[in-house]
Scaffold this active site. Sequence first.
Site, PDB file in Angstrom:
ATOM      1  N   ASP A 200      -0.638  -2.467  -1.411  1.00 52.20           N
ATOM      2  CA  ASP A 200      -0.736  -1.111  -0.892  1.00 52.20           C
ATOM      3  C   ASP A 200      -0.732  -1.061   0.633  1.00 52.20           C
ATOM      4  O   ASP A 200      -0.178  -0.124   1.234  1.00 52.20           O
ATOM      5  CB  ASP A 200      -1.950  -0.380  -1.464  1.00 52.20           C
ATOM      6  N   ASN A 259      -9.348  -8.399   7.524  1.00 52.37           N
ATOM      7  CA  ASN A 259     -10.040  -7.517   6.583  1.00 52.37           C
ATOM      8  C   ASN A 259     -11.412  -7.166   7.145  1.00 52.37           C
ATOM      9  O   ASN A 259     -12.222  -8.060   7.408  1.00 52.37           O
ATOM     10  CB  ASN A 259     -10.225  -8.208   5.234  1.00 52.37           C
TER      11      ASN A 259
END
Length: 445
Positions: A200, A259
């Site tokens: 995504d 992240n």
Amino acid sequence: MTHRFANEPVRVGGTLHWDILSLFREVLAGLRTTGPVTSVGVDSWAVDYGLLDSTGALLGNPVHYRDARTDGVVEQVTRRLGAERLYATTGLQQLPFNTLYQLAAAASTPQLAAAHRLLMIPDLIAYWLTGQLGAEVTNASTTQLYDLNTGTWAHDLITDAGIPAHLFPPLRKPGTAIGPTLPELALPETAGVVAVGSHDTASAVVAVPADGEHFAYISCGTWSLVGVELDRPVLTEASRQANFTNEGGVDGTIRYLRNVMGLWPLQECLRNWGEPDLPGLLTAAAREPAFRSVVDIDAPSFLPPGGMPERVVEACRLAGQPVPQSPAAVVRCVIDSLALAHRRAVRQVQDLSGRQVDAVHIVGGGARNALLCQLTADACGLPVLAGPVEATAIGNLLVQARAAGVVGGDLAALRRLVRQTQRIMRYEPGDGSGTARAAERRVGV
């Protein structure tokens, strides 16, 4: 959007699973409400997978990456394979839920012994739609089993890790036709399924409305993926030590990023509080003192679900920060801490990549959060351009449209189309920059 549905994991026998059959049912329901379409593109989160037996049947529900089965596995695998070798081959940051570690945790299970093929979640959905096996490269690149240098599966690494090599299907690139949908699905005049940036974030980055290359992006939702877009990976020792990751992007680009925990702690707090009025809570949080209580939002203690407000309060106490006394104060702590984590990642990505940026683009659900966007601008000392919220869906559609010949051009052309059609909010850095720097010194981020 014509059809939205919940994605709720299920804990069975102490293991957290994705309810993949429910998700596929809802995908079919959505396709049946859209009417005739030119093509279908599937994207999802990374790292998780389903296993198929030799007949093509699914061997159990996929395990959720937040499950505890990989606890302690990273250390075992890195002792065996070497952290430097892993990074030089795959370019991925060490995260406990990477596919490599999930497979290592499943090494002695009957399910893995019976497995014939491994499919990442979007590839599994595409397989059920078309009957065609394959692995799209942007999601394959998140497994820590993909060789960035060769653009193939890391065969030697897979063998040395003790993972059966036959599990991994042929790779395919975004824009590749996968095949027509199966007749038995009875979908209305669907031409077929096309590979997109099936991770995504890869699709979201396509829809970053940047002009030029000197930008950072934050794809902000449950996670904040903070990075820049490069032509080649950064595989230096400094990059490895900083735990930055190199993931494949559309058109052969590299998503060089880190992240950051993202809005997950806020989402979990809201769930714990019974889903209160979020706009009202954010308004109240904006009235709280700036950077009064800040924590390391990337701490492993914030990864599991459940009890998040108590964990935020405890983290403040352990860090010697003022303890939040209300939901608004907890929310302010989470958002202030996330803005500081964004600042750290934006600064590091420039230093490590050599790519200087003059603006930060926030796309995804976090683009709706005006407080977070302004605090990120203040903390980074850079303008923040927020939107589009539905960047992943837009990027997915743009790759499909280009494959169908509806639009043309490179990523710059696709982004120009996004700028022309989407509402983008601009946040200028304000006086909060000094406060952010003071808070940074207090917590060392």
